[in-house]
Design an enzyme around this catalytic site. Structure first.
Site, PDB file in Angstrom:
ATOM      1  N   ASP A  96       0.861  -1.178   0.000  1.00 28.09           N
ATOM      2  CA  ASP A  96       0.000   0.000   0.000  1.00 28.09           C
ATOM      3  C   ASP A  96       0.900   1.231   0.000  1.00 28.09           C
ATOM      4  OD1 ASP A  96      -1.677   2.115   0.607  1.00 28.09           O
ATOM      5  OD2 ASP A  96      -2.358   1.300   2.518  1.00 28.09           O
ATOM      6  N   ASN A 108      -0.219   4.324  -0.610  1.00 25.11           N
ATOM      7  CA  ASN A 108      -1.039   5.470  -0.206  1.00 25.11           C
ATOM      8  C   ASN A 108      -0.970   6.641  -1.178  1.00 25.11           C
ATOM      9  OD1 ASN A 108      -2.510   4.623   2.014  1.00 25.11           O
ATOM     10  ND2 ASN A 108      -0.838   5.033   3.428  1.00 25.11           N
ATOM     11  N   HIS A 124      -9.044  -2.486   1.898  1.00 27.22           N
ATOM     12  CA  HIS A 124      -8.202  -2.780   0.732  1.00 27.22           C
ATOM     13  C   HIS A 124      -8.578  -4.138   0.160  1.00 27.22           C
ATOM     14  CE1 HIS A 124      -5.010   0.340   1.122  1.00 27.22           C
ATOM     15  NE2 HIS A 124      -5.454   0.355   2.359  1.00 27.22           N
TER      16      HIS A 124
END
Length: 132
Positions: free
Chosen positions: A23, A25, A121
């Site tokens: 991840d 971001n 997610h």
């Protein structure tokens, strides 16, 4: 070179094929989130974040393996828990597999698993034809 990019530079020049998964971001491009216009001033889609991400690709040579295999819109890996984001597919693509060109070229398929919801997610999987 920006100090945050330096570790990627060192990894990419170590003589091995590298895949960095996770991840990040950051939604790199407009295609990577549903409401990009209204999110231009929000963390995760700020110009400086996207510029940094572009540097990992343009200056260091890493490949966004998912986008190499799948250039379709609305392929997201994260949805807010607010409202009906999941049900309406109002998401962001924040999860990546970034790879050195040699192994990126060996990627054969990519999928975002959305059959079940485990968290905000969805798992991103990529298959590679590569002997370890």
């Amino acid at each position: 070179m920006h100090r945050c990019i330096d570790p990627f530079h060192k990894l990419g020049n170590c003589g091995r094929e590298i895949v960095i998964c996770g991840d990040w971001n950051v939604a790199h491009k407009e295609i990577d989130l549903r409401n990009w216009r209204s999110n231009q001033k929000n963390s995760g889609f700020l110009p400086e974040e996207r510029q940094w991400f572009s540097g990992v690709i343009d200056h260091l040579g890493y490949v966004d393996v998912f986008r190499r295999l799948d250039d379709r819109a609305e392929q997201y890996t994260w949805w807010s828990n607010r409202g009906q984001a999941w049900a309406k597919n109002v998401g962001w693509r924040l999860d990546y597999q970034m790879a050195t060109p040699g192994i990126a070229a060996r990627a054969t398929s990519a999928a975002i698993y959305k059959t079940e919801r485990f968290s905000d997610h969805a798992p991103l999987s990529i298959d590679y034809e590569y002997e370890l």
